[in-house]
Design an enzyme around this catalytic site. Structure first.
Site, PDB file in Angstrom:
ATOM      1  N   HIS A 191      44.332  47.811  44.548  1.00 15.69           N
ATOM      2  CA  HIS A 191      43.409  48.963  44.563  1.00 15.69           C
ATOM      3  C   HIS A 191      42.784  49.171  45.930  1.00 15.69           C
ATOM      4  O   HIS A 191      41.777  49.867  46.064  1.00 15.69           O
ATOM      5  CB  HIS A 191      42.309  48.768  43.514  1.00 15.69           C
ATOM      6  CG  HIS A 191      42.833  48.856  42.106  1.00 15.69           C
ATOM      7  ND1 HIS A 191      42.135  48.418  41.015  1.00 15.69           N
ATOM      8  CD2 HIS A 191      44.014  49.314  41.619  1.00 15.69           C
ATOM      9  CE1 HIS A 191      42.847  48.629  39.914  1.00 15.69           C
ATOM     10  NE2 HIS A 191      43.997  49.157  40.256  1.00 15.69           N
TER      11      HIS A 191
ATOM     12  N   ASN B 115      37.985  35.119  30.847  1.00 16.15           N
ATOM     13  CA  ASN B 115      37.106  36.288  30.913  1.00 16.15           C
ATOM     14  C   ASN B 115      35.788  35.995  30.200  1.00 16.15           C
ATOM     15  O   ASN B 115      35.752  35.207  29.261  1.00 16.15           O
ATOM     16  CB  ASN B 115      37.805  37.493  30.256  1.00 16.15           C
ATOM     17  CG  ASN B 115      37.356  38.816  30.873  1.00 16.15           C
ATOM     18  OD1 ASN B 115      37.496  39.038  32.071  1.00 16.15           O
ATOM     19  ND2 ASN B 115      36.771  39.664  30.044  1.00 16.15           N
TER      20      ASN B 115
HETATM   21  N1  APR Z   1      33.518  35.428  34.715  1.00 14.11           N
HETATM   22  C1  APR Z   1      34.595  35.959  34.082  1.00 14.11           C
HETATM   23  N2  APR Z   1      34.657  37.242  33.649  1.00 14.11           N
HETATM   24  C2  APR Z   1      33.562  38.019  33.882  1.00 14.11           C
HETATM   25  C3  APR Z   1      32.400  37.537  34.520  1.00 14.11           C
HETATM   26  C4  APR Z   1      32.409  36.179  34.949  1.00 14.11           C
HETATM   27  N3  APR Z   1      31.336  35.637  35.567  1.00 14.11           N
HETATM   28  N4  APR Z   1      31.496  38.552  34.583  1.00 14.11           N
HETATM   29  C5  APR Z   1      32.068  39.622  33.996  1.00 14.11           C
HETATM   30  N5  APR Z   1      33.306  39.293  33.563  1.00 14.11           N
HETATM   31  C6  APR Z   1      34.287  40.143  32.887  1.00 14.11           C
HETATM   32  C7  APR Z   1      33.680  41.218  32.002  1.00 14.11           C
HETATM   33  O1  APR Z   1      33.524  40.723  30.674  1.00 14.11           O
HETATM   34  C8  APR Z   1      34.742  42.317  32.081  1.00 14.11           C
HETATM   35  O2  APR Z   1      35.674  42.195  31.013  1.00 14.11           O
HETATM   36  O3  APR Z   1      34.978  40.824  33.906  1.00 14.11           O
HETATM   37  C9  APR Z   1      35.466  42.060  33.392  1.00 14.11           C
HETATM   38  C10 APR Z   1      35.196  43.129  34.442  1.00 14.11           C
HETATM   39  O4  APR Z   1      35.766  44.315  33.973  1.00 14.11           O
HETATM   40  P1  APR Z   1      35.619  45.654  34.840  1.00 14.11           P
HETATM   41  O5  APR Z   1      34.195  45.789  35.289  1.00 14.11           O
HETATM   42  O6  APR Z   1      36.263  46.734  34.056  1.00 14.11           O
HETATM   43  O7  APR Z   1      36.469  45.342  36.150  1.00 14.11           O
HETATM   44  P2  APR Z   1      38.041  45.432  36.309  1.00 14.11           P
HETATM   45  O8  APR Z   1      38.742  45.026  35.048  1.00 14.11           O
HETATM   46  O9  APR Z   1      38.363  44.696  37.553  1.00 14.11           O
HETATM   47  O10 APR Z   1      38.250  47.015  36.561  1.00 14.11           O
HETATM   48  C11 APR Z   1      39.534  47.408  36.930  1.00 14.11           C
HETATM   49  O11 APR Z   1      38.713  49.631  37.312  1.00 14.11           O
HETATM   50  O12 APR Z   1      36.983  50.861  38.168  1.00 14.11           O
HETATM   51  C12 APR Z   1      38.286  50.477  38.385  1.00 14.11           C
HETATM   52  O13 APR Z   1      39.389  50.211  40.442  1.00 14.11           O
HETATM   53  C13 APR Z   1      38.362  49.677  39.648  1.00 14.11           C
HETATM   54  O14 APR Z   1      39.563  47.632  40.096  1.00 14.11           O
HETATM   55  C14 APR Z   1      38.720  48.282  39.165  1.00 14.11           C
HETATM   56  C15 APR Z   1      39.438  48.565  37.869  1.00 14.11           C
END
Ligand code: APR
Length: 233
Positions: free
Chosen positions: A107, A203
């Site tokens: 990304h 996660n």
């Molecule tokens: N340890 C493990 N998991 C965690 C922690 C932690 N300390 N804190 C939060 N999480 C988990 C949350 O439960 C959630 O499921 O990380 C996940 C983050 O999800 P998103 O915020 O949706 O991030 P991501 O999956 O990387 O989003 C994908 O979406 O907005 C676009 O381009 C952006 O790269 C991003 C993509």
């Protein structure tokens, strides 16, 4: 582990314990703007100053955070694994700073800016590069405005051929800190399953695609990942 082909995909959750906000845990807002309304080519055309400020604020934040135990555990694990590919949805540089130099940023990256004319990216992390005024390229005879080197909603993720090639050959596919909301990243576990790989998820809570994994470990990556990778080494 030495002979296994291991692919790891990380999301915003792996950087949460470093102090970087995830996309879908909080209210998903930045200065009352929905990220989906700021991180788009249309927003860049409609209000480039707003989009520029949004990403400059996130770039400045890189100077205040550091890799956490999960990033470090991945870097150590990579040194013990002959065939290791790290793919991240994150645009921060925490994997590189932990030691995973050749991370695939599907990304994009906050560290680099991209010339709107040539499409070339250049690392721009000097003091003067964090300003709220637009910056201009060093690659064109007449310097052109730079955009952030981020894949916006509606744009194609980067290096998908290399990503598919690695996942299709994987024996072990581990996803850390991703909600499984955004494709094609969220669909890579299906590619790994079709390749006969063992699939593991780490996660904080069960994401949308949890049932696609052979193993699900719920909790903080910084607490769980070091032990999980140690057991796999
Ligand atoms: N340890 C493990 N998991 C965690 C922690 C932690 N300390 N804190 C939060 N999480 C988990 C949350 O439960 C959630 O499921 O990380 C996940 C983050 O999800 P998103 O915020 O949706 O991030 P991501 O999956 O990387 O989003 C994908 O979406 O907005 C676009 O381009 C952006 O790269 C991003 C993509």
């Amino acid at each position: 582990m030495a002979q296994q082909r291991v692919v790891v995909l990380t999301g915003a959750g792996i950087s949460a314990e470093s102090g970087l906000r995830t996309f879908r845990d909080g209210d998903g807002l930045w200065e009352e703007h929905r990220i989906e309304d700021v991180a788009t080519p249309q927003a860049w055309i409609a209000d480039p100053v707003l989009v520029w400020r949004f990403y400059q604020a996130r770039r400045r934040q890189l100077l205040e955070v550091k890799p956490n135990a999960a990033h470090q555990a991945l870097a150590t694990f990579a040194t013990k694994t002959d065939h290791f590919t790290l793919i991240t949805q994150n645009v921060d540089d925490l994997h590189e700073r932990a030691g995973n130099e050749s991370t695939i940023h599907m990304h994009g990256r906050l560290k680099t800016l991209r010339c709107e004319q040539s499409g070339r990216s250049e690392v721009r992390m000097e003091e003067a590069d964090f300003c709220d005024e637009f910056l201009y390229c060093q690659c064109c005879a007449v310097p052109q405005r730079l955009r952030h080197d981020i894949v916006w909603f509606g744009e194609m993720p980067m290096q998908m051929e290399a990503i598919h090639s690695a996942v299709e050959k994987s024996d072990l596919f581990i996803v850390v800190g991703s909600s499984g909301h955004v494709y094609p990243a969220a669909g890579l576990v299906n590619v790994a399953n079709a390749a006969g790989a063992t699939t593991i998820l780490v996660n904080l809570e069960a994401p949308m695609n949890a049932e696609n994994f052979d193993e699900v470990h719920l909790g903080k990556a910084g607490e769980l990942l070091p032990n999980i990778l140690e057991a796999l080494s």
